[in-house]
Scaffold this motif. Sequence first.
Motif, mmCIF file in Angstrom:
data_model
loop_
_atom_site.group_PDB
_atom_site.id
_atom_site.type_symbol
_atom_site.label_atom_id
_atom_site.label_comp_id
_atom_site.label_asym_id
_atom_site.label_seq_id
_atom_site.Cartn_x
_atom_site.Cartn_y
_atom_site.Cartn_z
ATOM 1 N N GLY A 269 56.209 -17.525 -31.458
ATOM 2 C CA GLY A 269 54.836 -17.616 -30.966
ATOM 3 C C GLY A 269 54.740 -17.480 -29.462
ATOM 4 N N ASP A 270 55.859 -17.159 -28.797
ATOM 5 C CA ASP A 270 55.865 -17.119 -27.334
ATOM 6 C C ASP A 270 55.025 -15.964 -26.800
ATOM 7 N N ILE A 271 54.096 -16.304 -25.909
ATOM 8 C CA ILE A 271 53.240 -15.305 -25.273
ATOM 9 C C ILE A 271 53.972 -14.743 -24.060
ATOM 10 N N LEU A 272 54.237 -13.441 -24.072
ATOM 11 C CA LEU A 272 54.971 -12.785 -22.987
ATOM 12 C C LEU A 272 54.047 -12.242 -21.906
ATOM 13 N N GLN A 292 32.494 -11.788 -4.419
ATOM 14 C CA GLN A 292 31.525 -10.801 -3.931
ATOM 15 C C GLN A 292 31.740 -9.441 -4.573
ATOM 16 N N LYS A 293 33.005 -9.077 -4.807
ATOM 17 C CA LYS A 293 33.315 -7.760 -5.363
ATOM 18 C C LYS A 293 33.172 -7.711 -6.887
ATOM 19 N N ALA A 294 33.070 -8.885 -7.514
ATOM 20 C CA ALA A 294 33.118 -8.948 -8.976
ATOM 21 C C ALA A 294 31.960 -8.198 -9.615
ATOM 22 N N ALA A 295 32.297 -7.456 -10.689
ATOM 23 C CA ALA A 295 31.275 -6.748 -11.454
ATOM 24 C C ALA A 295 30.917 -7.514 -12.721
ATOM 25 N N GLY A 296 31.555 -8.653 -12.935
ATOM 26 C CA GLY A 296 31.297 -9.468 -14.118
ATOM 27 C C GLY A 296 31.706 -10.899 -13.853
ATOM 28 N N GLU A 297 31.763 -11.682 -14.898
ATOM 29 C CA GLU A 297 32.153 -13.084 -14.753
ATOM 30 C C GLU A 297 33.671 -13.175 -14.627
ATOM 31 N N ILE A 298 34.141 -13.321 -13.387
ATOM 32 C CA ILE A 298 35.579 -13.208 -13.132
ATOM 33 C C ILE A 298 36.378 -14.426 -13.589
ATOM 34 N N PHE A 299 35.733 -15.557 -13.828
ATOM 35 C CA PHE A 299 36.477 -16.757 -14.182
ATOM 36 C C PHE A 299 36.611 -16.948 -15.690
ATOM 37 N N ILE A 300 35.996 -16.089 -16.485
ATOM 38 C CA ILE A 300 36.144 -16.167 -17.944
ATOM 39 C C ILE A 300 37.476 -15.546 -18.350
ATOM 40 N N ASP A 301 38.244 -16.283 -19.136
ATOM 41 C CA ASP A 301 39.485 -15.747 -19.687
ATOM 42 C C ASP A 301 39.158 -15.164 -21.059
ATOM 43 N N HIS A 302 39.059 -13.847 -21.126
ATOM 44 C CA HIS A 302 38.703 -13.190 -22.382
ATOM 45 C C HIS A 302 39.791 -13.356 -23.446
ATOM 46 N N SER A 303 41.013 -13.672 -23.034
ATOM 47 C CA SER A 303 42.105 -13.838 -23.998
ATOM 48 C C SER A 303 41.888 -15.029 -24.912
ATOM 49 N N THR A 304 41.188 -16.042 -24.419
ATOM 50 C CA THR A 304 40.956 -17.246 -25.209
ATOM 51 C C THR A 304 39.476 -17.427 -25.542
ATOM 52 N N SER A 305 38.676 -16.390 -25.321
ATOM 53 C CA SER A 305 37.246 -16.442 -25.636
ATOM 54 C C SER A 305 36.987 -15.831 -27.009
ATOM 55 N N LEU A 306 35.861 -16.206 -27.625
ATOM 56 C CA LEU A 306 35.539 -15.772 -28.982
ATOM 57 C C LEU A 306 34.754 -14.468 -29.001
ATOM 58 N N GLN A 392 42.737 -22.692 -32.635
ATOM 59 C CA GLN A 392 42.670 -22.258 -31.237
ATOM 60 C C GLN A 392 43.774 -22.883 -30.382
ATOM 61 N N GLN A 393 44.662 -23.629 -31.000
ATOM 62 C CA GLN A 393 45.711 -24.318 -30.250
ATOM 63 C C GLN A 393 46.705 -23.332 -29.645
ATOM 64 N N ILE A 394 47.062 -23.582 -28.387
ATOM 65 C CA ILE A 394 48.139 -22.847 -27.714
ATOM 66 C C ILE A 394 49.071 -23.905 -27.137
ATOM 67 N N THR A 448 52.593 -20.900 -34.275
ATOM 68 C CA THR A 448 51.541 -21.287 -33.336
ATOM 69 C C THR A 448 51.850 -20.686 -31.963
ATOM 70 N N PRO A 449 50.880 -20.057 -31.298
ATOM 71 C CA PRO A 449 51.133 -19.481 -29.978
ATOM 72 C C PRO A 449 51.625 -20.536 -28.986
ATOM 73 N N ARG A 450 52.555 -20.146 -28.128
ATOM 74 C CA ARG A 450 53.071 -21.050 -27.102
ATOM 75 C C ARG A 450 53.030 -20.355 -25.750
ATOM 76 N N LEU A 451 52.581 -21.080 -24.715
ATOM 77 C CA LEU A 451 52.464 -20.513 -23.372
ATOM 78 C C LEU A 451 53.334 -21.229 -22.345
ATOM 79 N N VAL A 452 53.721 -22.478 -22.614
ATOM 80 C CA VAL A 452 54.528 -23.241 -21.657
ATOM 81 C C VAL A 452 55.818 -23.686 -22.330
ATOM 82 N N THR A 453 56.946 -23.347 -21.694
ATOM 83 C CA THR A 453 58.264 -23.735 -22.200
ATOM 84 C C THR A 453 58.567 -25.190 -21.864
ATOM 85 N N GLY A 454 58.199 -25.603 -20.627
ATOM 86 C CA GLY A 454 58.480 -26.972 -20.210
ATOM 87 C C GLY A 454 58.316 -27.141 -18.715
#
Length: 568
Positions: A269-272, A292-306, A392-394, A448-454
């Motif tokens: 499940g490791d996310i590379l 200022q340069k953003a053309a959209g919502e720059i703080f949204i993480d689309h990877s974890t959005s529905l 939705q657990q990571i 289950t997806p995993r993002l942090v090893t430790g």
Amino acid sequence: MLLIRRRRMVASFGFIVAAFVGVLAHMYNIQLVHGDALAVQALHMRSEEVALEEYVRGEITDRHGVPLSGGHYTNRVVIFPSLMNNPDHIIKKLAALLRMDTADLAKKMRRGAFYIDRSLTSAELRQLQDDKPAGVYLLPVYRRYGSNPLAVHVTGYLGKISSKQEYTRLEKQSSKNYRLGDWVGQSGLEYFYEPQLKGSRAVRWARVPVDARGRVIEGPGLLVDSAGIDPERRNVVTTIDSRIQRIVEQVMDRQIDNGAVVVMQAGSGDILAMASRPDYHPDPREMAQSVQKAAGEIFIDHSTSLYQPGSVFKTVLAAAALEEGLVREDTMFYCAGAGAEPVRCWNEGGHGHISFADAFALSCNPVFVEIGRRLGADSIIEYAGKLGLDNQQITGYPVKKDTRQDLSLIGKPYSLANSSVGQGPVLVTPVQVTAMMNALACGGIYHTPRLVTGLSDGAGHLVEKITGSLPRRAIDQDTAARLNSLLRMVTISGVGRKAGVPEWGSAGKTGSAQVAGENGPVNAWFSGYVPAENPRYVITVLVCSGRSGGDTAAPVFRDIASRIMKIQ
């Protein structure tokens, strides 16, 4: 009388022993428990010093220990006013050389030693090296952020403590000391692991010894140390491979304005890699410009959005139908194209009589609406859950659950047909889709997806490992093998041919979820794996406001897959 004297002697002896034990305990506490901290405090009192690092803080690294923020050393002008024999003269020369306000520079120097946080031009560097003013040095300072930081939505950004409420929260969740104005994590891993990342002392510093009156002690001069130890700070070690992450982001910068890419290690499940666009630069100096340069919502993480997955969800129906024995690859259906009810086919002329295998490869909507009818909502919900589309657990990345995801809505009146083609109430994240495809790539086993090893210490040794739940069987191994053949057909003869990867082969599924009416833009998906045999990488691409999964997302998949397969 003798008895009273003996009692007094015993009591006195007991008091002496207790006092001696108390003294020993106090000495133990000073020497062993707080010894390092007190020694550092004493050293601070006996010296004028400058921390040669921007933030007293641990790193967020990839799986190989490479800082994702692009941390690096860069030369800075470091000033020790106590070593200047003629401060007023040097201030004027330095202000003129560095194009700084003299009064502002003098004000900073009155506070003690510091460094000027800006790069020098080659001309400024030559002049400074030629003049060599007393008390002015050119020393390497560790900067947390490079010009091209990676995975910024994952790592997050820093901000100053600006309210009593934030200060109180930090004090409650950590035993470390905070002050108003301290830089702390505001999002992502910086936020989630704030108590572990925060350090107590600089590990890179320059100092000049002084006496009790603050006068420079003759002899030692300037002392520089870049190998100090801070036992309080920890590094967060992620599962990300910075080489793969960089490739993903380079491809996205050319081809995706709005969307996400997730790469998972096949068989685990490791996310590379995990990236979202638009993005921002997390350096506080660059943040305002990013906004200022953003053309959209720059703080949204689309990877974890529905998002609605479109035809990618047909993989769930195919798994359920094969596992339950409702269809075989050669089971025949009929597609009436634009005239089909209740959901028309993208192929206006229709596919006519078509086998289940071809319907999957060509992503025929009417066929899957019929399969959904035969399965029923309960069976679809069950298999979507088995394949992780309700989870939705990571592991290691505690993002807040989005309650809009509710598979039970598939069973509501008039929802079944649209749900069967990944529209209506069906909502998933790119990370979930990647984990689902990974289960198919590795024989039906869900990880289950995993993002942090430790967490690691200053020497890079892992001192705390983070593991998630154990893998579980989602579907039968034979069902997974049959699905692999269908997913392979998508890239060979189906609508995902543009995701074909020469030499290695690939497999996967397209998706085109309508977001703005029947003829408007779609959220374009492709999720699959490479190589087709013995997969190494599972890749999901989401392009918001694209044309179709086959035309927009599939070529991005092919580009990323072809490049990361060359990594040794």
